[in-house]
Design a protein around this motif. Structure first.
Motif, PDB file in Angstrom:
ATOM      1  N   HIS A  14      -2.779  -6.095   9.273  1.00  0.00           N
ATOM      2  CA  HIS A  14      -2.135  -5.316   8.221  1.00  0.00           C
ATOM      3  C   HIS A  14      -0.767  -5.887   7.888  1.00  0.00           C
ATOM      4  CE1 HIS A  14      -0.660  -2.189   5.735  1.00  0.00           C
ATOM      5  NE2 HIS A  14       0.140  -1.656   6.643  1.00  0.00           N
ATOM      6  N   THR A  15      -0.571  -6.146   6.602  1.00  0.00           N
ATOM      7  CA  THR A  15       0.672  -6.724   6.100  1.00  0.00           C
ATOM      8  C   THR A  15       1.179  -5.852   4.964  1.00  0.00           C
ATOM      9  OG1 THR A  15      -0.047  -8.962   6.695  1.00  0.00           O
ATOM     10  CG2 THR A  15       1.702  -8.775   5.049  1.00  0.00           C
ATOM     11  N   SER A  16       2.335  -5.255   5.141  1.00  0.00           N
ATOM     12  CA  SER A  16       2.933  -4.445   4.087  1.00  0.00           C
ATOM     13  C   SER A  16       4.090  -5.222   3.467  1.00  0.00           C
ATOM     14  CB  SER A  16       3.420  -3.110   4.661  1.00  0.00           C
ATOM     15  OG  SER A  16       4.624  -3.294   5.395  1.00  0.00           O
ATOM     16  N   HIS A  17       4.894  -4.525   2.676  1.00  0.00           N
ATOM     17  CA  HIS A  17       6.012  -5.202   2.017  1.00  0.00           C
ATOM     18  C   HIS A  17       7.115  -5.577   3.005  1.00  0.00           C
ATOM     19  CE1 HIS A  17       7.460  -1.074   2.295  1.00  0.00           C
ATOM     20  NE2 HIS A  17       8.691  -1.526   2.095  1.00  0.00           N
ATOM     21  N   GLU A  77      10.316  -8.339   1.170  1.00  0.00           N
ATOM     22  CA  GLU A  77       9.099  -8.119   0.383  1.00  0.00           C
ATOM     23  C   GLU A  77       8.635  -9.381  -0.342  1.00  0.00           C
ATOM     24  OE1 GLU A  77       7.685  -5.205  -3.319  1.00  0.00           O
ATOM     25  OE2 GLU A  77       9.439  -4.725  -2.097  1.00  0.00           O
ATOM     26  N   THR A 115       4.508 -11.654   3.010  1.00  0.00           N
ATOM     27  CA  THR A 115       4.476 -10.200   2.993  1.00  0.00           C
ATOM     28  C   THR A 115       3.854  -9.691   1.694  1.00  0.00           C
ATOM     29  OG1 THR A 115       6.776 -10.280   2.241  1.00  0.00           O
ATOM     30  CG2 THR A 115       6.402  -9.797   4.572  1.00  0.00           C
ATOM     31  N   SER A 118       5.215  -4.108  -2.960  1.00  0.00           N
ATOM     32  CA  SER A 118       5.223  -2.671  -3.258  1.00  0.00           C
ATOM     33  C   SER A 118       5.329  -2.420  -4.760  1.00  0.00           C
ATOM     34  CB  SER A 118       6.387  -1.981  -2.542  1.00  0.00           C
ATOM     35  OG  SER A 118       7.629  -2.479  -3.023  1.00  0.00           O
ATOM     36  N   PRO A 255      -4.034  -0.895   9.990  1.00  0.00           N
ATOM     37  CA  PRO A 255      -3.023   0.179   9.940  1.00  0.00           C
ATOM     38  C   PRO A 255      -3.396   1.393  10.778  1.00  0.00           C
ATOM     39  CG  PRO A 255      -3.711  -0.516   7.736  1.00  0.00           C
ATOM     40  CD  PRO A 255      -4.694  -1.092   8.698  1.00  0.00           C
ATOM     41  N   TYR A 275      -4.143   1.912   3.156  1.00  0.00           N
ATOM     42  CA  TYR A 275      -2.963   1.062   2.980  1.00  0.00           C
ATOM     43  C   TYR A 275      -2.802   0.745   1.499  1.00  0.00           C
ATOM     44  CZ  TYR A 275      -6.180  -2.990   2.773  1.00  0.00           C
ATOM     45  OH  TYR A 275      -7.182  -3.872   2.448  1.00  0.00           O
ATOM     46  N   ASN A 276      -1.673   0.124   1.143  1.00  0.00           N
ATOM     47  CA  ASN A 276      -1.353  -0.204  -0.250  1.00  0.00           C
ATOM     48  C   ASN A 276      -0.908  -1.651  -0.352  1.00  0.00           C
ATOM     49  OD1 ASN A 276       0.104   2.612   0.592  1.00  0.00           O
ATOM     50  ND2 ASN A 276      -1.109   2.857  -1.263  1.00  0.00           N
ATOM     51  N   ASP A 277      -1.168  -2.253  -1.494  1.00  0.00           N
ATOM     52  CA  ASP A 277      -0.670  -3.602  -1.774  1.00  0.00           C
ATOM     53  C   ASP A 277      -0.666  -3.799  -3.282  1.00  0.00           C
ATOM     54  OD1 ASP A 277       0.147  -6.219  -1.743  1.00  0.00           O
ATOM     55  OD2 ASP A 277      -1.685  -7.035  -0.855  1.00  0.00           O
TER      56      ASP A 277
END
Length: 461
Positions: A14-17, A77, A115, A118, A255, A275-277
């Motif tokens: 899992h990779t977020s901002h 980010e 990364t 968002s 996540p 999750y969000n991307d």
């Protein structure tokens, strides 16, 4: 001290901002009848910088096959980073490792990762698929490695400059039940060994070391058509072993696990996650382990998961809503798919129709063919479905006549759900690449060896 190369991994999860989860495994060694203590170590830097961060240490847990997950936090980010990760033995606890210790990194490769975004206007490039069959032959002395060619083809696209923001694996990452009966796994050691073999093929390993990878399970992580033929003994032996290994090798870098600083923590009470991307919101379903096959109350997902899915659909984010399901929503009229649980499929589709949820996309696998289509829930709301399977299946594939790609779906409601705009069906080993923007989705199908099979475009009306 020399940093040792991981025996499995690295897997970028899992990779977020602002954070990245990275998974790896050390080597088991026994000393005085106990596993030696192994510690993971990682360092990173922003691309273009000369100095790495100070080393960060994390535990390689013997209860989880000497694996560990490190979470890089407070990152910038949409930014590329480089990292090195490995492990070493030390009989002290991880928290007591001498942070001033001089480490030799010369044998450790340097990987690059980026990364997430968002920015809800940011389009995303996704690769997805499912069902990678690797047969053990001659008592496990030889494994069929042709499946790795699929991941080589994905890497060739990336190396040519075609970006991939994440890889999604929709189930059957392992086949623990070779030909259903021959040498089927049923113990934790056997499941772990299977994952160690499957996840260390050359090209898949390279792909996962640089590209965020998200996974969910289907039946072959346990046994074919689970839990249709499960015995009482299977529920207390095979199932716990399979889920423990799944949690170790697939779920741990998702996540799903909560964070405590730079560590994952806790014991999950479910296997689905969100999750969000960029312009995309994702809901990764567990359509396998929550099944209720009771004739009076059949469920493919549990009540809590259904409630969370409907709440997520109706949260008003405005993003593209991507539902990842190991089994397809309507293309196969089999009792093992959503078709066999029509009441819950109706509940989900009616939620989308009544609340006029736009831009809903299903990604699924399982049926060993690739295709795309849409379902009109009414004059205003349309759902898109893309199926990608199999990464590799060395046996006959089904043809178009096997699938529901026209007409109306069966339903227990008064609504009419009409299938439209179906693509060709590609009954071959393949992967699928999606370009998702706020207004449309482009679907490109590729063969295992990288040849373009076809393209389908859908607008979010």
């Amino acid at each position: 001290m020399d940093v040792q190369t991981l025996t499995v991994g690295p897997i970028v999860g899992h990779t977020s901002h602002n954070l990245i989860r990275i998974f790896g495994r050390a080597e088991l060694a026994i000393y005085e009848d106990k596993p030696r203590k192994a510690h993971g170590v990682i360092r990173y830097r922003k691309v273009g910088k000369s100095d790495f961060s100070a080393p960060l240490y994390f535990k390689m847990n013997p209860n989880f096959d000497l694996t560990g997950v490190m979470v890089l936090t407070t990152l910038e980010e949409n930014t590329p980073y480089e990292y090195q990760v490995g492990w070493f033995y030390s009989e002290v606890d991880t928290k007591d490792v001498d942070v001033q210790k001089v480490l030799n990194w010369q044998n450790i490769d340097c990987y690059r990762i980026k990364t997430a975004s968002s920015d809800r206007s940011q389009s995303r490039n996704l690769v997805f698929g499912s069902c990678r069959y690797i047969l053990r032959l001659f008592g496990g002395l030889w494994w069929d490695d042709r499946s790795d060619r699929t991941f080589k083809s994905i890497l060739e696209q990336i190396d040519s400059g075609k970006s991939v923001d994440q890889v999604i694996m929709c189930g059957d990452q392992i086949y623990a039940d070779d030909l259903n009966v021959i040498g089927a796994d049923d113990s934790l050691d056997e499941y772990n060994k299977r994952y160690r073999k499957v996840l260390t093929s050359k090209y898949l390993r390279r792909l996962m070391s640089t590209t965020p990878t998200y996974m969910t399970l289907d039946d072959h992580e346990i046994e074919d058509n689970w839990p249709e033929s499960a015995s009482a003994r299977d529920w207390v032996t095979k199932f716990p072993a399979a889920i423990h290994a799944y949690s170790t090798y697939q779920a741990s870098h998702s996540p799903l696990f909560e964070l405590s600083g730079s560590r994952i923590t806790g014991t999950p009470t479910h296997l689905w996650y969100k999750y969000n991307d960029g312009c995309c919101d994702f809901f990764v379903c567990d359509t396998r382990t929550e099944r209720n096959l009771n004739k009076e109350s059949r469920e493919i997902i549990g009540p809590r998961q259904m409630k969370e899915l409907k709440s997520w659909l109706c949260d008003g984010s405005g993003n593209v809503k991507i539902i990842v399901s190991s089994v397809p929503p309507y293309e196969s009229e089999s009792s093992d798919k959503w078709y066999g649980f029509i009441s819950q499929r109706d509940e989900m589709l009616e939620c989308i129709r009544i609340n006029e949820v736009p831009k809903v996309v299903f990604l699924s696998g399982d049926i060993h063919a690739c295709m795309a289509s849409q379902v009109a829930l009414n004059d205003n709301i349309t759902v898109t479905s893309v199926v990608s399977s199999a990464f590799f299946w060395p046996y006959p594939h089904p043809n178009r006549s096997s699938f529901k790609l026209s007409g109306h779906l069966d339903t227990l409601t008064a609504s009419k759900y009409k299938v439209k705009k179906a693509s060709n069906v590609y009954p071959t080993d393949a992967f699928t690449k999606l370009h998702v923007s706020e207004k449309r989705i482009r679907v490109d199908f590729y063969s295992r060896k990288g040849d373009k099979l076809g393209t389908k475009n859908y607008n979010f009306d």
